[in-house]
Design a protein around this motif. Structure first.
Motif, mmCIF file in Angstrom:
data_model
loop_
_atom_site.group_PDB
_atom_site.id
_atom_site.type_symbol
_atom_site.label_atom_id
_atom_site.label_comp_id
_atom_site.label_asym_id
_atom_site.label_seq_id
_atom_site.Cartn_x
_atom_site.Cartn_y
_atom_site.Cartn_z
ATOM 1 N N SER A 38 40.920 42.735 45.271
ATOM 2 C CA SER A 38 40.753 44.527 45.375
ATOM 3 C C SER A 38 41.527 44.908 46.591
ATOM 4 O O SER A 38 41.687 44.163 47.635
ATOM 5 C CB SER A 38 39.144 44.829 45.393
ATOM 6 N N ASN B 54 40.022 46.859 48.739
ATOM 7 C CA ASN B 54 39.075 46.944 49.517
ATOM 8 C C ASN B 54 39.259 45.924 50.651
ATOM 9 O O ASN B 54 39.891 44.850 50.569
ATOM 10 C CB ASN B 54 37.659 47.070 49.099
ATOM 11 N N THR B 55 38.630 46.028 51.941
ATOM 12 C CA THR B 55 38.477 44.988 52.731
ATOM 13 C C THR B 55 37.885 43.861 52.485
ATOM 14 O O THR B 55 36.720 44.225 51.869
ATOM 15 C CB THR B 55 38.115 45.866 54.040
ATOM 16 N N SER C 255 36.032 39.939 43.612
ATOM 17 C CA SER C 255 36.156 41.259 43.654
ATOM 18 C C SER C 255 35.668 42.057 42.562
ATOM 19 O O SER C 255 35.186 43.121 42.292
ATOM 20 C CB SER C 255 37.291 41.977 44.123
ATOM 21 N N ARG D 6 24.190 44.372 42.348
ATOM 22 C CA ARG D 6 23.296 45.284 42.712
ATOM 23 C C ARG D 6 22.029 44.667 43.379
ATOM 24 O O ARG D 6 21.556 43.852 42.535
ATOM 25 C CB ARG D 6 23.111 46.369 41.840
ATOM 26 N N HIS E 74 31.857 41.450 41.969
ATOM 27 C CA HIS E 74 31.295 42.336 42.987
ATOM 28 C C HIS E 74 30.583 43.715 42.251
ATOM 29 O O HIS E 74 29.990 44.349 42.723
ATOM 30 C CB HIS E 74 32.267 42.418 44.040
ATOM 31 N N ASN F 62 25.314 41.835 49.991
ATOM 32 C CA ASN F 62 25.458 41.890 48.454
ATOM 33 C C ASN F 62 25.454 40.195 48.013
ATOM 34 O O ASN F 62 25.573 39.345 49.003
ATOM 35 C CB ASN F 62 26.988 42.186 47.949
ATOM 36 N N ASP G 69 28.695 44.047 52.220
ATOM 37 C CA ASP G 69 29.111 45.057 51.253
ATOM 38 C C ASP G 69 30.355 45.587 51.943
ATOM 39 O O ASP G 69 30.454 45.881 53.180
ATOM 40 C CB ASP G 69 28.121 46.011 51.079
ATOM 41 N N PRO G 70 31.707 45.336 51.374
ATOM 42 C CA PRO G 70 32.813 45.831 51.918
ATOM 43 C C PRO G 70 32.749 47.457 52.291
ATOM 44 O O PRO G 70 33.742 47.709 52.981
ATOM 45 C CB PRO G 70 33.839 45.502 50.840
ATOM 46 N N ALA G 71 32.023 48.271 51.543
ATOM 47 C CA ALA G 71 32.032 49.501 51.823
ATOM 48 C C ALA G 71 31.186 49.939 53.385
ATOM 49 O O ALA G 71 30.970 50.960 53.803
ATOM 50 C CB ALA G 71 31.454 50.524 50.842
ATOM 51 N N SER G 72 30.423 48.879 53.557
ATOM 52 C CA SER G 72 29.514 48.965 54.655
ATOM 53 C C SER G 72 30.128 48.601 56.326
ATOM 54 O O SER G 72 31.005 47.710 56.273
ATOM 55 C CB SER G 72 28.169 48.026 54.650
ATOM 56 N N SER G 73 29.988 49.080 56.949
ATOM 57 C CA SER G 73 30.657 49.025 58.647
ATOM 58 C C SER G 73 29.533 48.216 59.321
ATOM 59 O O SER G 73 29.912 47.793 60.663
ATOM 60 C CB SER G 73 31.251 50.159 59.281
#
Length: 280
Positions: A88, A90-91, A198, A205, A201, A213, A274-278
């Protein structure tokens, strides 16, 4: 009475067992190949155990999770497989915890029987394919209980937890969580797996609050897969002579659907941020 004189005794030094390899072998390098059952012997090649005795011991109270130390060579192998499958944009996240999943002898037996049965029908070895055509593929699902999080190293007892039921090899693609995923992702009932971490992923959930995750790495007997285009993938079933279906339009994110419980056996549980989390 003559005064006594204290006698200093030289401590007995036990001879060390010679370790093959460089003389300056570090402790980290020793732990790199340690058996995760006995923690004393070096594991056999391509294994996390040193031999048959530890494999048999690990079966006690299976299925269960056995955490891999981050320095273990198998931790790195699974991490590399996870990274290679993250295609993906995404990071790419890094695995934080990896658990080996021990299987029961009965589940091992039925998986072996199914794989051998597929090979008898398809004769894949003559094509240079491993008998039954098993693949290591990623599976994402709902984690109801937070298994794998700190303090949650055991399978839960809920009959509705998709993650723990999958680890137990209790598959119910047409049941409660199968319908839940079907409504969300609109896929045909079956066990949907992918070579791309990815991609899987997208189906992962957690129903409880967790900073991670989770994905499962499964051994999947795909046999002779039936190629279908993307628009037909979610509604197709394999015709006679085939054992699974595969999306024919993508090589980077290969997806399969298998329809037999004994075609799938979970190998590892991987927890990652989670790649969306920092947050860390």
């Amino acid at each position: 009475m003559q005064p006594t004189t204290a006698v200093r005794r030289t401590p007995i030094i036990e001879p060390r067992v010679a370790i093959k390899g460089p003389l300056a072998l570090s402790r980290a390098l020793v732990l790199d190949k340690i058996c995760i059952q006995c923690h004393t012997s070096q594991c056999a090649p391509n294994s996390t155990f040193c031999g048959a005795d530890c494999i048999q011991t690990s079966k006690h109270n299976s299925p269960k999770l056995m955490e891999l130390p981050p320095v273990h060579y198998m931790f790195r192998q699974i991490s590399d497989l996870f990274a290679a499958g993250w295609v993906s944009s995404n990071t790419r996240p890094l695995p934080k915890r990896i658990f080996l999943i021990t299987s029961t002898e009965e589940n091992d037996r039925t998986y072996k029987i199914y794989k051998e049965g597929v090979e008898i029908k398809r004769n894949l070895m003559v094509q240079g394919i491993e008998p039954g055509n098993p693949r290591r593929l990623w599976y994402g699902t709902i984690r109801e209980c937070g298994i794998g999080d700190p303090g949650r190293g055991s399978l839960c007892s809920s009959i509705t937890c998709p993650m723990c039921n999958h680890i137990r090899c209790v598959f119910d693609p047409s049941g409660r969580y199968g319908r839940l995923l079907s409504r969300k992702f609109h896929h045909h009932p079956g066990i949907r797996v992918s070579s791309a971490s990815s991609k899987s992923h997208l189906y992962s959930r957690s129903l409880i609050r967790s900073r991670w995750n989770a994905l499962l790495l499964d051994s999947v007997v795909v046999g002779n897969p039936y190629h279908v285009p993307e628009e037909e993938f979610e509604s197709s079933i394999p015709p006679s002579g085939f054992d699974s279906i595969i999306r024919s339009d993508s090589t980077a994110e290969q997806e399969f659907i298998v329809y037999h419980d004994d075609a799938v056996r979970p190998l590892y549980l991987v927890l990652y941020q989670d790649p969306a989390s920092s947050s860390t």
